[in-house]
Design an enzyme around this catalytic site. Structure first.
Site, PDB file in Angstrom:
ATOM      1  N   GLY A  14       0.783  -1.231   0.000  1.00 47.99           N
ATOM      2  CA  GLY A  14       0.000   0.000   0.000  1.00 47.99           C
ATOM      3  C   GLY A  14       0.817   1.284   0.000  1.00 47.99           C
ATOM      4  CG  ASN A  16       1.463   3.395  -5.745  1.00 45.07           C
ATOM      5  OD1 ASN A  16       1.842   4.407  -6.316  1.00 45.07           O
ATOM      6  ND2 ASN A  16       2.041   2.219  -5.915  1.00 45.07           N
ATOM      7  CG  HIS A 111       1.859  -1.507 -15.704  1.00 41.70           C
ATOM      8  ND1 HIS A 111       1.546  -2.789 -15.301  1.00 41.70           N
ATOM      9  CD2 HIS A 111       2.935  -1.607 -16.513  1.00 41.70           C
ATOM     10  CE1 HIS A 111       2.401  -3.627 -15.859  1.00 41.70           C
ATOM     11  NE2 HIS A 111       3.250  -2.943 -16.599  1.00 41.70           N
TER      12      HIS A 111
HETATM   13  C1  GRF Z   1       3.111  -0.969  -7.603  1.00 46.96           C
HETATM   14  O1  GRF Z   1       4.352  -1.222  -8.169  1.00 46.96           O
HETATM   15  C2  GRF Z   1       2.088  -0.674  -8.676  1.00 46.96           C
HETATM   16  O2  GRF Z   1       2.631  -0.061  -9.795  1.00 46.96           O
HETATM   17  C3  GRF Z   1       1.578  -2.041  -9.038  1.00 46.96           C
HETATM   18  O3  GRF Z   1       1.598  -2.765  -7.826  1.00 46.96           O
HETATM   19  C4  GRF Z   1       2.539  -2.191  -6.919  1.00 46.96           C
HETATM   20  C5  GRF Z   1       1.802  -1.878  -5.655  1.00 46.96           C
HETATM   21  O4  GRF Z   1       2.639  -1.433  -4.634  1.00 46.96           O
HETATM   22  N1  GRF Z   1       0.310  -1.972  -9.679  1.00 46.96           N
HETATM   23  P1  GRF Z   1       2.027  -0.804  -3.316  1.00 46.96           P
HETATM   24  O5  GRF Z   1       1.090  -1.832  -2.694  1.00 46.96           O
HETATM   25  O6  GRF Z   1       1.305   0.449  -3.687  1.00 46.96           O
HETATM   26  O7  GRF Z   1       3.210  -0.550  -2.432  1.00 46.96           O
END
Ligand code: GRF
Length: 205
Positions: A14, A16, A111
């Site tokens: 999480g 992001n 992505h």
């Molecule tokens: C990120 O690299 C995103 O681009 C991909 O999955 C990963 C998620 O990471 N879709 P996080 O859970 O946000 O740390």
């Protein structure tokens, strides 16, 4: 102005989600508010990040529900919370065409590469960065796009390039792409989309 009610769907760390919550706290998300975090695994650390900020959470665990049931429950939960924008952030459940269609123009994904390169079915996590290193490209990055029925194929909203270093491993590249691209463009794009969704012509869509 009524803010767009955002749900973030996660499966893992999480980071992001954290970047979006931090942007909101810093006043950089004036048109939206994260009101719900949904995970498909009860051990997703993203749930802790949400709870720390007092954001409501819901879990529809992969171990507990088959895909069809899980998706129905997620859909009902989003409707119940009157969600206006769905943000996928490392969410490992592939959503059906019907689900995606119901949120057309209101569902985003990030992505960790410059689409349309290094995307599609099976391209997730470290596999993306391994493929980038194998191909020998000198630049990679991240892409935010609308989600459609085609895996990683929806209209592109934002991209940011990141240099590939000679001595990169998939892990080091993954970290740099997150830090330099993902955590920057995702909150920015979420705000841009919310801003657009608050415009009168979007009301009632
Ligand atoms: C990120 O690299 C995103 O681009 C991909 O999955 C990963 C998620 O990471 N879709 P996080 O859970 O946000 O740390």
């Amino acid at each position: 102005m009524e803010k767009i009610r955002i749900a973030v769907l996660c499966s893992g760390g999480g980071t992001n989600l954290q970047a979006i919550l931090d942007a909101e706290e810093a006043g950089l998300l004036p048109c939206g508010e994260v009101v719900l975090v949904i995970a498909d695994s009860s051990s997703a650390y993203a749930l802790k990040r949400a709870q720390r900020r007092g954001v409501e959470t819901a879990v529809f665990d992969k171990k507990e529900y088959p895909k069809v049931v899980r998706e129905e429950k997620i859909f009902a939960c989003l409707k119940e919370h009157e969600i206006g924008l769905v943000v996928l952030a490392g969410f490992m459940t592939v959503l059906s065409e019907a689900f995606v269609g119901a949120f057309r123009g209101r569902i985003l994904n990030i992505h960790p590469a410059l689409l349309p390169s290094f995307g599609g079915v099976g391209m997730y996590g470290l596999k993306v960065h391994e493929a980038v290193l194998k191909a020998g490209v000198k630049v990679t990055g991240a892409t935010v796009h609308f989600v459609t029925a085609e895996c990683d194929g929806g209209p592109i909203l934002a991209q940011r390039a990141v240099e590939v270093h000679e001595d990169d491993t998939p892990e080091s590249l993954q970290k740099r792409v997150m830090r330099e691209a993902e955590w920057v463009i995702y909150p920015e794009t979420v705000e841009k989309v919310c801003e657009r969704l608050t415009q009168p012509r979007h009301k009632g869509v």
